[in-house]
Motif scaffolding. Structure first.
Motif, PDB file in Angstrom:
ATOM      1  N   ARG A   1       0.833  -1.192   0.000  1.00  0.00           N
ATOM      2  CA  ARG A   1       0.000   0.000   0.000  1.00  0.00           C
ATOM      3  C   ARG A   1       0.869   1.244   0.000  1.00  0.00           C
ATOM      4  O   ARG A   1       2.008   1.220   0.493  1.00  0.00           O
ATOM      5  CB  ARG A   1      -0.962   0.005   1.187  1.00  0.00           C
ATOM      6  CG  ARG A   1      -0.306   0.069   2.534  1.00  0.00           C
ATOM      7  CD  ARG A   1      -1.310  -0.161   3.663  1.00  0.00           C
ATOM      8  NE  ARG A   1      -2.173   0.984   3.895  1.00  0.00           N
ATOM      9  CZ  ARG A   1      -3.196   0.977   4.742  1.00  0.00           C
ATOM     10  NH1 ARG A   1      -3.496  -0.131   5.417  1.00  0.00           N
ATOM     11  NH2 ARG A   1      -3.931   2.067   4.915  1.00  0.00           N
ATOM     12  N   ASP A   2       0.313   2.297  -0.565  1.00  0.00           N
ATOM     13  CA  ASP A   2       0.942   3.604  -0.550  1.00  0.00           C
ATOM     14  C   ASP A   2       0.000   4.516   0.217  1.00  0.00           C
ATOM     15  O   ASP A   2      -1.015   4.957  -0.328  1.00  0.00           O
ATOM     16  CB  ASP A   2       1.171   4.100  -1.983  1.00  0.00           C
ATOM     17  CG  ASP A   2       1.912   5.427  -2.047  1.00  0.00           C
ATOM     18  OD1 ASP A   2       1.826   6.208  -1.087  1.00  0.00           O
ATOM     19  OD2 ASP A   2       2.569   5.676  -3.069  1.00  0.00           O
ATOM     20  N   ASN A   3       0.318   4.785   1.464  1.00  0.00           N
ATOM     21  CA  ASN A   3      -0.596   5.553   2.302  1.00  0.00           C
ATOM     22  C   ASN A   3      -0.766   6.990   1.803  1.00  0.00           C
ATOM     23  O   ASN A   3      -1.826   7.588   1.962  1.00  0.00           O
ATOM     24  CB  ASN A   3      -0.111   5.554   3.753  1.00  0.00           C
ATOM     25  CG  ASN A   3      -0.213   4.180   4.389  1.00  0.00           C
ATOM     26  OD1 ASN A   3      -1.106   3.392   4.051  1.00  0.00           O
ATOM     27  ND2 ASN A   3       0.689   3.868   5.304  1.00  0.00           N
ATOM     28  N   ALA A   4       0.263   7.544   1.190  1.00  0.00           N
ATOM     29  CA  ALA A   4       0.166   8.910   0.678  1.00  0.00           C
ATOM     30  C   ALA A   4      -0.819   9.008  -0.477  1.00  0.00           C
ATOM     31  O   ALA A   4      -1.429  10.059  -0.704  1.00  0.00           O
ATOM     32  CB  ALA A   4       1.536   9.403   0.238  1.00  0.00           C
ATOM     33  N   LYS A   5      -0.977   7.901  -1.199  1.00  0.00           N
ATOM     34  CA  LYS A   5      -1.885   7.872  -2.345  1.00  0.00           C
ATOM     35  C   LYS A   5      -3.198   7.166  -2.033  1.00  0.00           C
ATOM     36  O   LYS A   5      -4.036   7.018  -2.924  1.00  0.00           O
ATOM     37  CB  LYS A   5      -1.208   7.188  -3.534  1.00  0.00           C
ATOM     38  CG  LYS A   5       0.015   7.915  -4.064  1.00  0.00           C
ATOM     39  CD  LYS A   5       0.606   7.184  -5.257  1.00  0.00           C
ATOM     40  CE  LYS A   5       1.806   7.931  -5.822  1.00  0.00           C
ATOM     41  NZ  LYS A   5       2.400   7.228  -6.991  1.00  0.00           N
ATOM     42  N   ASN A   6      -3.359   6.714  -0.792  1.00  0.00           N
ATOM     43  CA  ASN A   6      -4.582   5.974  -0.410  1.00  0.00           C
ATOM     44  C   ASN A   6      -4.841   4.817  -1.376  1.00  0.00           C
ATOM     45  O   ASN A   6      -5.976   4.579  -1.803  1.00  0.00           O
ATOM     46  CB  ASN A   6      -5.802   6.901  -0.372  1.00  0.00           C
ATOM     47  CG  ASN A   6      -5.715   7.927   0.741  1.00  0.00           C
ATOM     48  OD1 ASN A   6      -5.176   7.656   1.819  1.00  0.00           O
ATOM     49  ND2 ASN A   6      -6.212   9.116   0.484  1.00  0.00           N
ATOM     50  N   THR A   7      -3.793   4.102  -1.699  1.00  0.00           N
ATOM     51  CA  THR A   7      -3.871   3.055  -2.716  1.00  0.00           C
ATOM     52  C   THR A   7      -3.242   1.764  -2.216  1.00  0.00           C
ATOM     53  O   THR A   7      -2.198   1.797  -1.562  1.00  0.00           O
ATOM     54  CB  THR A   7      -3.177   3.504  -4.009  1.00  0.00           C
ATOM     55  OG1 THR A   7      -3.826   4.679  -4.503  1.00  0.00           O
ATOM     56  CG2 THR A   7      -3.244   2.421  -5.078  1.00  0.00           C
ATOM     57  N   ALA A   8      -3.883   0.664  -2.549  1.00  0.00           N
ATOM     58  CA  ALA A   8      -3.341  -0.655  -2.270  1.00  0.00           C
ATOM     59  C   ALA A   8      -3.079  -1.365  -3.594  1.00  0.00           C
ATOM     60  O   ALA A   8      -3.712  -1.062  -4.613  1.00  0.00           O
ATOM     61  CB  ALA A   8      -4.308  -1.473  -1.422  1.00  0.00           C
TER      62      ALA A   8
END
Length: 122
Positions: free
Chosen positions: A71-78
């Motif tokens: 996941r990329d928490n900065a992009k709110n993406t998994a």
């Protein structure tokens, strides 16, 4: 309103690779867990992998060593990196996440995406 949008599904050959993405959008205060489920034709939906806020992961035995959730928490993406897929991995893959949408509440909503079809075939 908060939404999850999956992308990256399609046709892949056995032994190939594919990466699924799941992007959250809308009013987001924070996201707790994120995960991927799948449902094959005629079968029940099953958990594939989950990831916590700090990166802790869990996988169903059938994909261990082949799939990787991140996941990329900065992009709110998994993401779900699918390596060496097998025909039995063919299914609609759904993303799920626990999302907090209000600053004045501790409630996390369980949000589901619409699903993306992955077909593993030569």
């Amino acid at each position: 309103q908060v939404q999850l949008a999956e992308s990256g599904g399609g046709l892949v050959q056995p032994g190939g690779s594919l990466r699924l993405s799941c992007a959250a959008s809308g009013i987001i205060v924070s996201i707790s867990h994120m995960g991927w489920y799948r449902q094959a034709p005629g079968k029940q939906r099953e958990l594939v992998a989950t990831i916590t806020t700090d990166g802790g992961t869990n996988y169903v035995d059938s994909v261990k060593g082949r799939f990787t959730i991140s996941r990329d928490n900065a992009k709110n993406t998994a993401y779900l990196q699918m390596n060496s897929p097998k025909p039995e991995d063919t299914a609609v893959y759904y993303c799920v996440a626990g999302i907090k949408t209000r600053m004045d509440s501790d409630t996390y909503l369980e949000v589901w995406g619409q699903g993306t079809l992955v077909t593993v075939s030569s």
